[in-house]
Design a protein around this motif. Structure first.
Motif, PDB file in Angstrom:
ATOM      1  N   VAL A   1     -10.365 102.985   0.001  1.00 10.72           N
ATOM      2  CA  VAL A   1     -10.348 101.483  -0.020  1.00 10.72           C
ATOM      3  C   VAL A   1     -11.193 100.784  -1.127  1.00 10.72           C
ATOM      4  CG1 VAL A   1     -10.745  99.562   1.389  1.00 10.72           C
ATOM      5  CG2 VAL A   1      -9.625 101.501   2.292  1.00 10.72           C
ATOM      6  N   ILE A   2     -12.446 101.252  -1.247  1.00 11.11           N
ATOM      7  CA  ILE A   2     -13.327 100.486  -2.104  1.00 11.11           C
ATOM      8  C   ILE A   2     -13.090 100.709  -3.506  1.00 11.11           C
ATOM      9  CG2 ILE A   2     -15.224 102.431  -2.118  1.00 11.11           C
ATOM     10  CD1 ILE A   2     -17.086  99.990  -2.287  1.00 11.11           C
ATOM     11  N   GLN A   3     -12.573 102.081  -3.587  1.00 12.73           N
ATOM     12  CA  GLN A   3     -12.235 102.419  -5.249  1.00 12.73           C
ATOM     13  C   GLN A   3     -10.758 101.440  -5.578  1.00 12.73           C
ATOM     14  OE1 GLN A   3     -12.012 106.792  -5.088  1.00 12.73           O
ATOM     15  NE2 GLN A   3     -14.033 106.706  -6.244  1.00 12.73           N
ATOM     16  N   ASN A   4      -9.809 101.473  -4.761  1.00 12.45           N
ATOM     17  CA  ASN A   4      -8.741 100.609  -4.880  1.00 12.45           C
ATOM     18  C   ASN A   4      -9.025  99.116  -5.132  1.00 12.45           C
ATOM     19  OD1 ASN A   4      -6.883 102.840  -5.129  1.00 12.45           O
ATOM     20  ND2 ASN A   4      -6.548 102.621  -3.033  1.00 12.45           N
ATOM     21  N   GLU A   5     -10.023  98.619  -4.342  1.00  8.47           N
ATOM     22  CA  GLU A   5     -10.150  97.298  -4.359  1.00  8.47           C
ATOM     23  C   GLU A   5     -11.508  96.720  -5.056  1.00  8.47           C
ATOM     24  OE1 GLU A   5      -9.895  95.532  -0.411  1.00  8.47           O
ATOM     25  OE2 GLU A   5      -8.027  96.604   0.029  1.00  8.47           O
ATOM     26  N   ILE A   6     -12.254  97.368  -5.538  1.00  6.03           N
ATOM     27  CA  ILE A   6     -13.641  97.067  -6.221  1.00  6.03           C
ATOM     28  C   ILE A   6     -13.089  95.877  -7.361  1.00  6.03           C
ATOM     29  CG2 ILE A   6     -13.592  98.909  -7.773  1.00  6.03           C
ATOM     30  CD1 ILE A   6     -16.623  97.138  -5.594  1.00  6.03           C
ATOM     31  N   ARG A   7     -12.117  96.094  -8.072  1.00  9.05           N
ATOM     32  CA  ARG A   7     -11.879  95.373  -9.038  1.00  9.05           C
ATOM     33  C   ARG A   7     -11.368  94.055  -9.076  1.00  9.05           C
ATOM     34  NH1 ARG A   7     -10.763 100.356 -10.771  1.00  9.05           N
ATOM     35  NH2 ARG A   7     -11.773 101.397 -12.577  1.00  9.05           N
ATOM     36  N   TYR A   8     -10.603  94.081  -7.702  1.00  7.49           N
ATOM     37  CA  TYR A   8     -10.208  92.777  -7.214  1.00  7.49           C
ATOM     38  C   TYR A   8     -11.446  91.742  -6.899  1.00  7.49           C
ATOM     39  CZ  TYR A   8      -8.473  89.428  -3.711  1.00  7.49           C
ATOM     40  OH  TYR A   8      -8.314  88.265  -3.001  1.00  7.49           O
ATOM     41  N   HIS A   9     -12.312  92.528  -6.208  1.00  2.44           N
ATOM     42  CA  HIS A   9     -13.521  91.549  -5.889  1.00  2.44           C
ATOM     43  C   HIS A   9     -14.624  91.542  -6.790  1.00  2.44           C
ATOM     44  CE1 HIS A   9     -12.543  91.782  -1.517  1.00  2.44           C
ATOM     45  NE2 HIS A   9     -12.455  93.173  -1.645  1.00  2.44           N
ATOM     46  N   CYS A  10     -14.942  92.302  -7.764  1.00  2.24           N
ATOM     47  CA  CYS A  10     -16.011  92.373  -8.609  1.00  2.24           C
ATOM     48  C   CYS A  10     -15.694  91.991 -10.243  1.00  2.24           C
ATOM     49  CB  CYS A  10     -16.823  93.471  -8.760  1.00  2.24           C
ATOM     50  SG  CYS A  10     -17.740  93.558  -6.909  1.00  2.24           S
ATOM     51  N   GLY A  11     -14.525  92.135 -10.358  1.00  2.61           N
ATOM     52  CA  GLY A  11     -13.904  91.976 -11.815  1.00  2.61           C
ATOM     53  C   GLY A  11     -13.324  93.113 -12.551  1.00  2.61           C
TER      54      GLY A  11
ATOM     55  N   PRO B   1     -20.021  89.355 -10.391  1.00  2.00           N
ATOM     56  CA  PRO B   1     -20.955  89.024  -9.361  1.00  2.00           C
ATOM     57  C   PRO B   1     -20.975  90.266  -8.214  1.00  2.00           C
ATOM     58  CG  PRO B   1     -18.859  88.053  -9.034  1.00  2.00           C
ATOM     59  CD  PRO B   1     -18.726  88.571 -10.182  1.00  2.00           C
ATOM     60  N   ALA B   2     -22.026  90.286  -7.488  1.00  2.00           N
ATOM     61  CA  ALA B   2     -22.212  91.290  -6.511  1.00  2.00           C
ATOM     62  C   ALA B   2     -21.141  91.013  -5.419  1.00  2.00           C
ATOM     63  CB  ALA B   2     -23.544  91.344  -5.817  1.00  2.00           C
ATOM     64  N   LEU B   3     -21.155  91.863  -4.475  1.00  2.00           N
ATOM     65  CA  LEU B   3     -19.896  91.902  -3.240  1.00  2.00           C
ATOM     66  C   LEU B   3     -20.672  90.686  -2.295  1.00  2.00           C
ATOM     67  CD1 LEU B   3     -18.685  95.125  -2.684  1.00  2.00           C
ATOM     68  CD2 LEU B   3     -17.378  93.351  -3.334  1.00  2.00           C
ATOM     69  N   THR B   4     -20.110  89.895  -1.858  1.00  2.00           N
ATOM     70  CA  THR B   4     -20.607  88.987  -0.490  1.00  2.00           C
ATOM     71  C   THR B   4     -20.616  89.654   0.784  1.00  2.00           C
ATOM     72  OG1 THR B   4     -18.381  87.962  -0.224  1.00  2.00           O
ATOM     73  CG2 THR B   4     -19.899  86.947  -2.118  1.00  2.00           C
ATOM     74  N   LYS B   5     -21.118  89.086   1.488  1.00  2.00           N
ATOM     75  CA  LYS B   5     -20.951  89.632   2.916  1.00  2.00           C
ATOM     76  C   LYS B   5     -19.607  89.592   3.633  1.00  2.00           C
ATOM     77  CE  LYS B   5     -25.660  88.810   4.495  1.00  2.00           C
ATOM     78  NZ  LYS B   5     -26.662  87.926   5.619  1.00  2.00           N
ATOM     79  N   ALA B   6     -19.056  88.410   3.101  1.00  2.00           N
ATOM     80  CA  ALA B   6     -17.469  88.461   3.533  1.00  2.00           C
ATOM     81  C   ALA B   6     -16.659  89.607   2.808  1.00  2.00           C
ATOM     82  CB  ALA B   6     -17.074  87.159   3.209  1.00  2.00           C
ATOM     83  N   GLN B   7     -16.834  89.546   1.513  1.00  2.00           N
ATOM     84  CA  GLN B   7     -16.033  90.593   0.920  1.00  2.00           C
ATOM     85  C   GLN B   7     -16.472  92.139   1.405  1.00  2.00           C
ATOM     86  OE1 GLN B   7     -17.559  89.874  -3.003  1.00  2.00           O
ATOM     87  NE2 GLN B   7     -15.433  88.843  -3.501  1.00  2.00           N
TER      88      GLN B   7
END
Length: 99
Positions: A19-29, A52-58
């Motif tokens: 999940v994180i590998q698929n979604e990291i670009r969506y959240h952090c650029g 930006p760093a991931l937020t608590k919500a992300q």
């Protein structure tokens, strides 16, 4: 001029690698990358990005998506509706199938 890269450790508890590998670009650029990493004996991920760093919500979104992903993986090939994530799986033994 290239943007500077920031790296930080994200504890992996509750976050699926897929999940994180698929979604990291969506959240952090678009330049964000993530890889498994151990920091002070804790397993998690090393996130590198100029964004930006991931937020608590992300992070919570990643955990929620990870739970859904793991539940779907657990349901594959099973007919019962009782999903037990992290169910013990025998290894090194032959599984006998009737049929």
């Amino acid at each position: 001029m290239a943007a500077s890269q920031n790296s930080y450790f994200l504890p992996g508890f509750g976050i699926s690698r897929a999940v994180i590998q698929n979604e990291i670009r969506y959240h952090c650029g678009p330049d964000a990358i993530v890889r498994p990493y151990t920091h002070q004996g804790r397993d998690g991920f090393l996130v590198t990005t100029s964004g930006p760093a991931l937020t608590k919500a992300q992070i919570q979104d990643l955990k929620d998506a990870s739970r859904e992903y793991e539940e779907k993986q657990a349901q594959r090939g099973e007919d019962d509706s009782d999903v037990f994530v992290n169910k013990p799986v025998p290894v090194g033994h032959r599984i006998r199938r009737s049929g």
